[in-house]
Design an enzyme around this catalytic site. Sequence first.
Site, mmCIF file in Angstrom:
data_model
loop_
_atom_site.group_PDB
_atom_site.id
_atom_site.type_symbol
_atom_site.label_atom_id
_atom_site.label_comp_id
_atom_site.label_asym_id
_atom_site.label_seq_id
_atom_site.Cartn_x
_atom_site.Cartn_y
_atom_site.Cartn_z
ATOM 1 N N GLU A 210 16.354 -39.301 24.889
ATOM 2 C CA GLU A 210 15.927 -38.019 25.459
ATOM 3 C C GLU A 210 16.224 -37.981 26.943
ATOM 4 O O GLU A 210 16.538 -39.004 27.557
ATOM 5 C CB GLU A 210 14.438 -37.768 25.206
ATOM 6 C CG GLU A 210 13.513 -38.708 25.941
ATOM 7 C CD GLU A 210 12.088 -38.168 26.062
ATOM 8 O OE1 GLU A 210 11.857 -36.975 25.820
ATOM 9 O OE2 GLU A 210 11.204 -38.956 26.432
ATOM 10 N N LYS B 202 13.768 -32.128 21.585
ATOM 11 C CA LYS B 202 14.571 -33.340 21.409
ATOM 12 C C LYS B 202 15.759 -33.139 20.478
ATOM 13 O O LYS B 202 16.754 -33.841 20.586
ATOM 14 C CB LYS B 202 13.685 -34.487 20.926
ATOM 15 C CG LYS B 202 12.658 -34.889 21.975
ATOM 16 C CD LYS B 202 11.904 -36.108 21.532
ATOM 17 C CE LYS B 202 10.797 -36.417 22.527
ATOM 18 N NZ LYS B 202 10.125 -37.658 22.236
ATOM 19 N N ARG C 124 12.487 -34.265 35.158
ATOM 20 C CA ARG C 124 11.459 -34.281 36.208
ATOM 21 C C ARG C 124 11.460 -35.635 36.898
ATOM 22 O O ARG C 124 12.169 -36.549 36.455
ATOM 23 C CB ARG C 124 10.086 -34.049 35.572
ATOM 24 C CG ARG C 124 9.862 -35.079 34.462
ATOM 25 C CD ARG C 124 8.481 -35.127 33.917
ATOM 26 N NE ARG C 124 8.399 -35.890 32.685
ATOM 27 C CZ ARG C 124 8.231 -37.210 32.602
ATOM 28 N NH1 ARG C 124 8.125 -37.939 33.683
ATOM 29 N NH2 ARG C 124 8.185 -37.815 31.422
ATOM 30 N N HIS D 271 4.145 -46.713 22.741
ATOM 31 C CA HIS D 271 5.321 -45.992 23.238
ATOM 32 C C HIS D 271 5.151 -45.504 24.666
ATOM 33 O O HIS D 271 5.861 -44.605 25.105
ATOM 34 C CB HIS D 271 5.696 -44.815 22.329
ATOM 35 C CG HIS D 271 5.924 -45.207 20.894
ATOM 36 N ND1 HIS D 271 6.848 -46.154 20.529
ATOM 37 C CD2 HIS D 271 5.345 -44.784 19.756
ATOM 38 C CE1 HIS D 271 6.819 -46.297 19.213
ATOM 39 N NE2 HIS D 271 5.909 -45.490 18.730
ATOM 40 N N GLU E 68 17.209 -41.265 29.054
ATOM 41 C CA GLU E 68 16.568 -42.422 28.427
ATOM 42 C C GLU E 68 17.408 -42.903 27.242
ATOM 43 O O GLU E 68 17.837 -42.091 26.411
ATOM 44 C CB GLU E 68 15.168 -42.055 27.946
ATOM 45 C CG GLU E 68 14.232 -41.712 29.105
ATOM 46 C CD GLU E 68 12.760 -41.711 28.720
ATOM 47 O OE1 GLU E 68 11.937 -42.037 29.572
ATOM 48 O OE2 GLU E 68 12.439 -41.382 27.556
ATOM 49 N N VAL F 268 7.113 -41.390 36.535
ATOM 50 C CA VAL F 268 6.142 -42.316 37.133
ATOM 51 C C VAL F 268 6.886 -43.485 37.789
ATOM 52 O O VAL F 268 6.602 -43.887 38.916
ATOM 53 C CB VAL F 268 5.168 -42.858 36.055
ATOM 54 C CG1 VAL F 268 4.193 -43.854 36.655
ATOM 55 C CG2 VAL F 268 4.429 -41.729 35.357
HETATM 56 P P1 ADP Z 1 8.353 -39.620 24.433
HETATM 57 O O1 ADP Z 1 9.046 -38.346 24.790
HETATM 58 O O2 ADP Z 1 7.087 -39.394 23.675
HETATM 59 O O3 ADP Z 1 8.215 -40.566 25.576
HETATM 60 P P2 ADP Z 1 10.739 -41.023 23.461
HETATM 61 O O4 ADP Z 1 11.679 -40.363 22.525
HETATM 62 O O5 ADP Z 1 11.154 -41.110 24.901
HETATM 63 O O6 ADP Z 1 9.294 -40.313 23.352
HETATM 64 O O7 ADP Z 1 10.415 -42.457 22.949
HETATM 65 C C1 ADP Z 1 9.401 -43.265 23.539
HETATM 66 C C2 ADP Z 1 9.509 -44.691 23.065
HETATM 67 O O8 ADP Z 1 9.411 -44.746 21.634
HETATM 68 C C3 ADP Z 1 10.827 -45.374 23.392
HETATM 69 O O9 ADP Z 1 10.867 -45.905 24.673
HETATM 70 C C4 ADP Z 1 10.832 -46.451 22.325
HETATM 71 O O10 ADP Z 1 9.958 -47.489 22.694
HETATM 72 C C5 ADP Z 1 10.242 -45.760 21.104
HETATM 73 N N1 ADP Z 1 11.308 -45.171 20.269
HETATM 74 C C6 ADP Z 1 11.783 -43.903 20.334
HETATM 75 N N2 ADP Z 1 12.789 -43.715 19.440
HETATM 76 C C7 ADP Z 1 12.972 -44.886 18.810
HETATM 77 C C8 ADP Z 1 13.888 -45.358 17.790
HETATM 78 N N3 ADP Z 1 14.786 -44.546 17.242
HETATM 79 N N4 ADP Z 1 13.799 -46.646 17.406
HETATM 80 C C9 ADP Z 1 12.869 -47.477 17.942
HETATM 81 N N5 ADP Z 1 11.987 -47.102 18.892
HETATM 82 C C10 ADP Z 1 12.029 -45.826 19.334
#
Ligand code: ADP
Length: 445
Positions: free
Chosen positions: A285, A116, A289, A233, A273, A292
């Site tokens: 991120e 990341k 791929r 999350h 995302e 879902v």
């Molecule tokens: P993963 O790779 O584990 O799915 P992500 O980075 O995509 O992790 O984040 C998953 C979720 O976590 C996001 O959809 C959001 O709900 C929460 N999240 C991630 N970063 C933040 C942030 N900086 N502030 C608030 N919520 C966050």
Amino acid sequence: MLTKLLIANRGEIALRILRACKELDIPTVAVYSEADRELMHVKMADESICIGPADSSRSYLNIPAIISAMELSGADGVHPGYGFLAENADFAEQVEKSGFEFTGPSSEIIRTMGNKISAKKLAQKIGLPVVPGSSGPIGTNPKEEAKKIGYPIIIKAASGGGGRGMKVVNSESDLEESINITKTEAEIAFGDPTLYMEKFFASPRHIEVQVLADKFGKVLHLGERDCSLQRRHQKVIEEAPALGISDETKENIFEKCIEACKEINYVSAGTFEFLYEENKFYFIEMNTRIQVEHSVTESVTGFDLVKLQLRIARDEQLKIKQEDIKINGHAIECRINAEHHETFIPSPGKVIDYHAPGGIGVRIDSHLYNGYVVPPNYDSLIAKLIVSANDREDARVRLIRALEEMVVSGIDTNLEMHIELLKDKNFITGDFDISYLETRFKTAN
Ligand code: ADP
């Protein structure tokens, strides 16, 4: 070329890939663990090979076993689905080195985007707006870094995924302990203790953009999805299109995602995302791929993303033009899990009775059948129920109808939670963010 495909996954996504292969007339090889002999796609595939015991580290994550299965069966391509090895750069590299086709981008891109920190750096370099935060791993003076960002902050594992390896820190007094806890968790879960920190947004929405790119430099976007309804999350309900974002704001971010793909020579399906707050997008991120929730995009665009991924993998040029991709009506997806609807305790076991809902605008992607035994070893997702309709309200009502029609007995499911959520007044008005489901749902009624 791709003349025979090995499906390196299980459950609904394995069946989904198999169906796409059938329509493209590509012979299939299913690989399965000892716990998965009775999976539907294993019975339906042209060939099937047991690659190890139930423990996924010795079967679905066992790279040598999967490569051997490809050699044994003569499969010259592999589709990793989601989860397991889907974003494992070492696996993609092994596939490439063996001269096989990996359905996805190059191992190099997977490696960069899988971390990341490097993904954020790259995103920033190619002009995507990113969540403010540290520009690298947490350094020797985390207090100073956190102060600069401003509390609350979120500590994240660079190699994290699946909603794990994240911790919100509200004040300096909690910082050190939180870093230590997350570091240990990250080491255990991902084998990489590297952490970084960024601003924690209090009430953003999760909005993501679907892209598709061929090997000839053509890049398309297929609109956005709102995946804000999450638990721990992890997404629970997803929909397309997202509510309340102007066309101009959307077009702007679509354009940036397309440019980003061109910049990095991205190939296959991918998702950018973002967190979205006060009319602004912040990159978190990229998933390299199929996801879902890809099915809601399929429902509103009419395009089969897995088939398109396979066509791209077998060196076809994308014939679709951007202007051919229209968003029609609205689609909503529920992730149906084998778990109790209130306690969320997993509920593996034998499905006594299974009845899939039907009717206009209803799609179910599931590997369930009467008598199927849900093993305790894997993710609890047993079905995705996706509906589409002319508008969001019609889709919502249709989804409730379909959920009420669905029967899964013998095991616990979260069907009831979905019905309750779809009837919730904030869901109806679209007034929710990423914390809604965990903090305000139910008490908001
Ligand atoms: P993963 O790779 O584990 O799915 P992500 O980075 O995509 O992790 O984040 C998953 C979720 O976590 C996001 O959809 C959001 O709900 C929460 N999240 C991630 N970063 C933040 C942030 N900086 N502030 C608030 N919520 C966050």
